[in-house]
Design an enzyme around this catalytic site. Sequence first.
Site, PDB file in Angstrom:
ATOM      1  N   HIS A 182     -13.055   1.633   4.018  1.00 23.14           N
ATOM      2  CA  HIS A 182     -12.447   2.464   3.997  1.00 23.14           C
ATOM      3  C   HIS A 182     -12.658   2.989   5.700  1.00 23.14           C
ATOM      4  O   HIS A 182     -13.290   2.333   6.748  1.00 23.14           O
ATOM      5  CB  HIS A 182     -11.821   4.085   3.394  1.00 23.14           C
ATOM      6  CG  HIS A 182     -10.519   4.716   3.336  1.00 23.14           C
ATOM      7  ND1 HIS A 182     -10.353   5.608   4.637  1.00 23.14           N
ATOM      8  CD2 HIS A 182      -9.184   4.026   3.553  1.00 23.14           C
ATOM      9  CE1 HIS A 182      -9.430   5.984   4.943  1.00 23.14           C
ATOM     10  NE2 HIS A 182      -8.887   5.828   4.330  1.00 23.14           N
ATOM     11  N   HIS A 219      -9.090  -2.009   7.151  1.00 21.81           N
ATOM     12  CA  HIS A 219     -10.188  -0.910   7.853  1.00 21.81           C
ATOM     13  C   HIS A 219     -11.535  -1.701   7.894  1.00 21.81           C
ATOM     14  O   HIS A 219     -12.450  -1.211   7.696  1.00 21.81           O
ATOM     15  CB  HIS A 219     -10.147  -0.192   6.481  1.00 21.81           C
ATOM     16  CG  HIS A 219      -9.089   0.940   6.476  1.00 21.81           C
ATOM     17  ND1 HIS A 219      -9.134   2.206   6.796  1.00 21.81           N
ATOM     18  CD2 HIS A 219      -8.281   1.538   5.985  1.00 21.81           C
ATOM     19  CE1 HIS A 219      -8.272   2.869   6.703  1.00 21.81           C
ATOM     20  NE2 HIS A 219      -7.719   2.049   6.012  1.00 21.81           N
ATOM     21  N   GLU A 230      -8.477   1.466  -2.666  1.00 23.01           N
ATOM     22  CA  GLU A 230      -8.875   1.441  -1.151  1.00 23.01           C
ATOM     23  C   GLU A 230     -10.129   1.711  -1.276  1.00 23.01           C
ATOM     24  O   GLU A 230     -10.449   3.416  -0.447  1.00 23.01           O
ATOM     25  CB  GLU A 230      -7.592   2.201  -0.438  1.00 23.01           C
ATOM     26  CG  GLU A 230      -8.106   2.283   1.138  1.00 23.01           C
ATOM     27  CD  GLU A 230      -6.814   3.408   1.600  1.00 23.01           C
ATOM     28  OE1 GLU A 230      -6.598   2.837   3.143  1.00 23.01           O
ATOM     29  OE2 GLU A 230      -6.149   4.279   0.899  1.00 23.01           O
ATOM     30  N   ASP A 279       2.122   1.910   3.787  1.00 17.66           N
ATOM     31  CA  ASP A 279       1.024   3.241   3.952  1.00 17.66           C
ATOM     32  C   ASP A 279       1.987   4.636   3.997  1.00 17.66           C
ATOM     33  O   ASP A 279       1.601   5.586   3.808  1.00 17.66           O
ATOM     34  CB  ASP A 279       0.833   2.926   5.445  1.00 17.66           C
ATOM     35  CG  ASP A 279      -0.466   3.445   5.045  1.00 17.66           C
ATOM     36  OD1 ASP A 279      -1.193   4.354   4.293  1.00 17.66           O
ATOM     37  OD2 ASP A 279      -1.469   4.225   6.212  1.00 17.66           O
ATOM     38  N   HIS A 330       0.560  -1.192  -0.305  1.00 20.32           N
ATOM     39  CA  HIS A 330       0.188  -0.466   0.040  1.00 20.32           C
ATOM     40  C   HIS A 330       0.662   1.512  -0.252  1.00 20.32           C
ATOM     41  O   HIS A 330       1.772   1.642   0.664  1.00 20.32           O
ATOM     42  CB  HIS A 330      -0.724  -0.282   1.508  1.00 20.32           C
ATOM     43  CG  HIS A 330      -2.366   1.256   1.490  1.00 20.32           C
ATOM     44  ND1 HIS A 330      -3.477   0.898   0.584  1.00 20.32           N
ATOM     45  CD2 HIS A 330      -1.944   2.079   1.779  1.00 20.32           C
ATOM     46  CE1 HIS A 330      -3.957   1.827   0.435  1.00 20.32           C
ATOM     47  NE2 HIS A 330      -3.114   3.332   1.086  1.00 20.32           N
TER      48      HIS A 330
END
Length: 422
Positions: free
Chosen positions: A174, A220, A147, A310, A44
Amino acid sequence: MLSKVISAVYFLLCVTSFVFTSAQDPYLTKALQLMSETPLIDGHNDLPWQLRKLNNNQLNQVDLNTINSTHTSIPKIKEGRLGAQFWSAYVPCTTQYKDAVRQTIEQIDVVHRMCQKYPETFMFATSSQDIMEAFRLNKTASLIGVEGGHSIDSSLGTLRMMYQLGVRYLTLTHSCNTPWADNWRVDTGTDPSEHDGLSPFGKQVVLEMNRLGMLVDLAHVTEKVMNQALDISKAPVIFSHSSAYSVCPHKRNVPDDILRRVNQTRGIVMVNFYNDYVTCSPFANLSNVADHFDHIKTVGGAGILGFGGDYDGVTRVPVGLEDVSKVPHLVAELLRRGWTDEEVKAALGENLLRVLREVEEVRDSLNATSPDDVPIPYDEVQNSCRTNYGYPDPPESGGAVHVFSTAALLLTLTLQGLITSA
């Protein structure tokens, strides 16, 4: 031309710096060797969203060779030995019920254009085979993950078209509920549960992703959704950027019982570097991130680990992992802690490659299965921005459309289960 020269010079300086540094650190030397043999695959990275925020996706105004306002740039990618990246096609929850699909398509487009503008660095990829081909060519394989389930606007047709555009995972939520799934904030008490996990249509989404060959991403979502998806998915699932709940009890992280289930179902947890998920505080360092790797290996085994930094999607990153160039130092730390070469290579990329291959095998086994075309019940998505074309007009007594549609959904799910088990 000048930017390419600058990039080449920067790369040579980075290589020189690495040679000097690795001469002082045998673990870093070993890390770089292993990364030359196995692609580092990161689950990610939000650089596409930074391109929207900074330049409204006007890629012609950006040079990824010289940009210094992001965690990610071409020189940093090369220094970090990034073999493959799932670029996030992310748009905020505020787009839900508005223009989420359009904005998501624009984020998918910017990833395609990145690969077209920098073909010497990026190779667009959609498969495990593509990742290995890019690695052979010394390029960064560029895959797409969407996402947030709000991006498909509760439409299986939209999901299928995104797959055709190259999307290879969908994060089911999300930080907002969709009309068919609860998000992680429900577990904190911030948001109410609307579906007790996944609605019947949410289960349809998971099964259609299996049929397509799209990775089911459980970062998430609520713990209830994690368990439901693990129950019904015919293919291994992923957590594209989540860490260990026992090390940092944040609801975005993965509890031990889920880690064990991920092991049993041959999935993967790709460790997030965001300070708040690493130490549950604004401050963290590289060693703290390694603690998550150690814990997940202890509970779920080295076969479920991956990297999901991330970068460019978070406001704080650990000391020692300031940008994508620093990841080899984390690999060195794992070696310093006694990880074997085989365990490190599994976490670097072999685990994700295995998961992707198994998802592809499930897809191929379902190639005779027709696309699911039963729509979500209209009253579950009705809002002022949505028309009802194709749905029958609701009868005077009301409620019958919903009952019929939900029954159709449940029948579809039951039949799919019977066909698969037959």
